[in-house]
Design an enzyme around this catalytic site. Structure first.
Site, PDB file in Angstrom:
ATOM      1  N   SER A 278      10.486  17.950   5.475  1.00  0.00           N
ATOM      2  CA  SER A 278      10.087  18.480   4.177  1.00  0.00           C
ATOM      3  C   SER A 278      11.258  19.255   3.571  1.00  0.00           C
ATOM      4  O   SER A 278      12.319  18.698   3.355  1.00  0.00           O
ATOM      5  CB  SER A 278       8.829  19.337   4.332  1.00  0.00           C
TER       6      SER A 278
ATOM      7  N   ASP B 131       1.984  10.786   0.282  1.00  0.00           N
ATOM      8  CA  ASP B 131       2.428  12.180   0.373  1.00  0.00           C
ATOM      9  C   ASP B 131       2.266  12.881  -0.978  1.00  0.00           C
ATOM     10  O   ASP B 131       2.769  12.405  -1.997  1.00  0.00           O
ATOM     11  CB  ASP B 131       3.893  12.222   0.810  1.00  0.00           C
TER      12      ASP B 131
ATOM     13  N   HIS C  48       1.750  13.681   3.752  1.00  0.00           N
ATOM     14  CA  HIS C  48       2.816  14.586   4.185  1.00  0.00           C
ATOM     15  C   HIS C  48       2.739  14.918   5.668  1.00  0.00           C
ATOM     16  O   HIS C  48       3.751  15.084   6.328  1.00  0.00           O
ATOM     17  CB  HIS C  48       2.726  15.875   3.360  1.00  0.00           C
TER      18      HIS C  48
END
Length: 686
Positions: free
Chosen positions: A538, A623, A658
């Site tokens: 991330s 995501d 995600h």
């Protein structure tokens, strides 16, 4: 093998993005459309290429997965906690991928009541997540949220715990969490903006009425803020939290009168951060008011909550970060951090006792855990270190006796925590700042430059990566790897200023810290550039992208999971989920100063013609936090620019978001893929 398998080549369609009299040419902007069949075909082609390149070690990958899975107790259950007369437990059964939620009335000897079997609920779905369990005060109903896509967009439902039947209304597009008023018929919940997925509204639902008739209680119109709603531990107040990176605002309402209006606790003032907890006729406030960078504790009468009425309980300390508090009838528990280390302080309200729990390590993590009961002398906390499996501990705050309720079992007959060592070392960054590194390895390694090292970091949002135990990680340690966490600026490991020093116009400190940590482990001969690997996910994937543009020669290989790499384009698009709430973290590029700075480090914008290390990049099609097209575009551009023959792999989970796969053991497969990638680069296949 990569020399003989042709990687996919994304077509180039020039799009010029212009702002501040500056043009950025983006050949792969077209990938930002998953409804376009060509986009899906490209992602599938990259997956096929990934499968082809990694086929030679697929059996080893399976071995790693089975090895990781075998260490985990399949028929496991959580330590029970008591709330409102019931003991709540989460358990897992052999061969099943999802949790089962149960409860027992009064004592643990009573028969169990099934709340949810997520294995049944997940049937027929590629992805499943249950969140936000909220039991009504009379214990007869439970609200919950489910997501079957992986986009963190939950459908809220209510289930009768008497009849086991669902109420008719299913409310879509929520955060999944809700809280009950004390009347057992009024439920408050938050919904998301359908496009940006920002939680922006609080609604009130009356049991038995159609959700279409729900009342709008609060609308957060500032698109840099989100909202949440919950109940105080004292059960006296319903609380609406409005939050952004730098500013908080709370609204309160007595839980006995849900049809009255919420009142503002303390109106928002840019830069004023605070959180509140109710006790007796006071509210206790953790805040940075009056320049308390590391936060201090204040209190105010519940009927006079404006800032003017706040009085100091614990002063600000330059060397101590006040992270949180837990309130009990007779005790105040304070979670602090000093020199990077967690401390738990216990203080009687009447002032007759004040002490710290003893910890004697430099690579440990300690934290208060599930403490929902108010009238108890028992504090539950968790402890683990890089060499010690996690424990759940009940501590009697009166007698000072501790009971270890459970220690994580590592089902490996060869595992002995005494076979591993951990240490904390300090690198020096380019501006002279000392940056800590926590590391763990199997005893007996020699500092001769030949050890493979996996260096991990995150470094954003003030999120601290504490040194923690991982049974999965043993698959690397037992094969000679050193695992290290670089506590770079951008987290809060060394206090609030550590965060401030790695954001906005100081963001590059995060990257230089990591590079200098990398140079340190090489200089100290823990490893060499032929055996150094980097990992981040991330915002940590942004870190990896920036670092390999700047210093690719330091690494043999890197892994960037769901990486945030197209920073300028994303931060200029306020229709993308979460963008506007990020301005206080990265800066708003509509302002030329921030535009120029972000552009100077954005990984996608700074790909250059040079040699790069071996790279594995992962993403999820659904995501909601880092859109799939960022890593997809990054890979396409890297393929055009890089001048080496090293591996460049993109793996897209076409069914998840995600957080990756949802199943308990499905997620291990992704870990095994990453580890196999690293171990193959070390020519380790057993």
């Amino acid at each position: 093998m990569t020399n003989f398998i042709q990687p996919p080549k994304a077509k180039q369609l020039l799009k010029t993005l212009s702002i501040h009299d500056d043009d950025r040419n983006d050949d792969y902007y077209w990938l930002n459309d998953k409804e376009n069949q060509e986009v899906i075909e490209y992602l599938n082609a990259e997956n096929q290429y990934y499968d082809a390149v990694t086929s030679k070690y697929k059996d080893f990958e399976t071995t790693l997965f089975e090895e990781m899975k075998a260490r985990i107790k399949e028929d496991d259950e959580s330590v029970p906690y008591k709330y409102n007369g019931y003991w709540y437990i989460v358990k897992y059964e052999i061969g099943k991928d999802y949790p089962i939620y149960i409860r027992k009335k009064d004592t643990l000897d009573n028969p169990e009541e099934l709340l949810f079997d997520c294995n049944v609920m997940a049937a027929g779905h590629d992805y499943f997540k249950l969140v936000g369990l909220s039991v009504s005060p009379d214990n007869t109903m439970i609200a919950f949220g489910t997501d079957t896509v992986g986009r963190r967009n939950y459908t809220l439902q209510i289930k009768s715990l008497v009849t086991d039947e669902l109420y008719s209304d299913a409310i879509p597009n929520t955060t999944g969490s809700a809280t009950w008023a004390n009347d057992n018929k009024t439920l408050f919940y938050t919904v998301k903006d359908e496009k940006t997925l920002r939680s922006d509204k609080v609604l009130k639902h009356k049991l038995g009425s159609a959700s279409a008739n729900d009342t709008l209680v609060f609308h957060e119109e500032d698109d840099t803020f989100g909202v949440a709603v919950y109940k105080s531990k004292s059960k006296k107040y319903l609380i609406i939290a409005c939050y952004s990176t730098l500013t908080n605002e709370y609204h309160i309402l007595k839980a006995d009168t849900p049809d009255e209006d919420f009142t503002v606790f303390q109106e928002r003032v840019r830069g004023l951060e605070y959180s509140i907890a109710h006790y007796g006729n006071q509210f206790y406030i953790v805040t940075n008011a009056d320049g308390a960078v590391n936060f201090k504790l204040m209190k105010t009468p519940e009927n006079d909550t404006h800032l003017n009425h706040w009085t100091e309980v614990l002063p600000h300390r330059e060397e101590v970060l006040l992270e949180d508090i837990d309130i009990f009838k007779d005790f105040l528990v304070i979670s602090e951090r000093t020199n990077g280390l967690n401390h738990i302080r216990i203080k009687r309200w009447d002032g007759t006792d004040d002490y710290y729990l003893p910890f004697d390590n430099e690579t440990y993590t300690a934290f208060t855990s599930t403490n929902v009961e108010f009238e108890t002398n028992i504090l539950r906390y968790g402890y683990n270190s890089m060499t010690t499996p996690s424990s759940s501990i009940d501590f009697n705050m009166v007698t000072k006796e501790k009971t270890i309720l459970k220690e994580q079992e590592v089902l490996d007959p060869n595992f002995d925590k005494d076979n591993y060592a951990s240490e904390r070392v300090w690198a020096t960054s380019t501006d002279g700042t000392k940056v800590p590194i926590s590391m763990v390895y199997k005893k007996g390694i020699k500092k001769d430059g030949t050890n493979p090292v996996l260096l991990y970091a995150y470094g954003s949002y003030g999120h601290t990566i504490d040194p923690y135990f991982s049974s999965i990680r043993l698959s690397l340690l037992d094969r000679g790897f050193i695992y290290a966490i670089a506590h770079v600026r951008g987290g809060e490991y060394l206090g609030r200023m550590w965060y401030e020093g790695g954001k906005l116009l100081q963001k590059k400190n995060t990257f230089t810290d990591f590079i200098e940590c990398s140079k340190y482990v090489i200089a100290e001969q823990y490893t060499s550039s032929e055996h150094l690997y980097a990992l981040g996910g991330s915002a940590g994937g942004l870190l990896i992208g920036a670092v390999i543009n700047e210093a690719p020669e330091l690494y043999k290989g890197v892994i960037a999971a769901v990486p945030f790499v197209d920073v300028v384009t994303t931060m200029l698009d306020d229709s993308i989920p979460l963008t506007t709430g990020e301005y206080d973290e990265w800066g708003n590029p509509n302002d030329k100063t921030y535009y120029d700075y972000i552009k100077s480090y954005s990984p996608y914008d700074n790909v250059k013609k040079q040699e790069y290390p071996h790279i594995l990049i992962t993403t999820g099609l659904h995501d909601s936090q880092v859109q799939y097209w960022e890593p997809a575009k990054w890979v396409a551009k890297l393929r055009t620019y890089k001048t080496d023959q090293n591996k460049l792999l993109l793996k897209t989970n076409m069914k998840a978001g995600h957080g990756g796969a949802s199943g308990r053991f499905e997620a291990l497969k992704e870990d095994a893929e990453e580890y196999a990638f690293l171990l193959d680069l070390e020519n380790i296949h057993a």
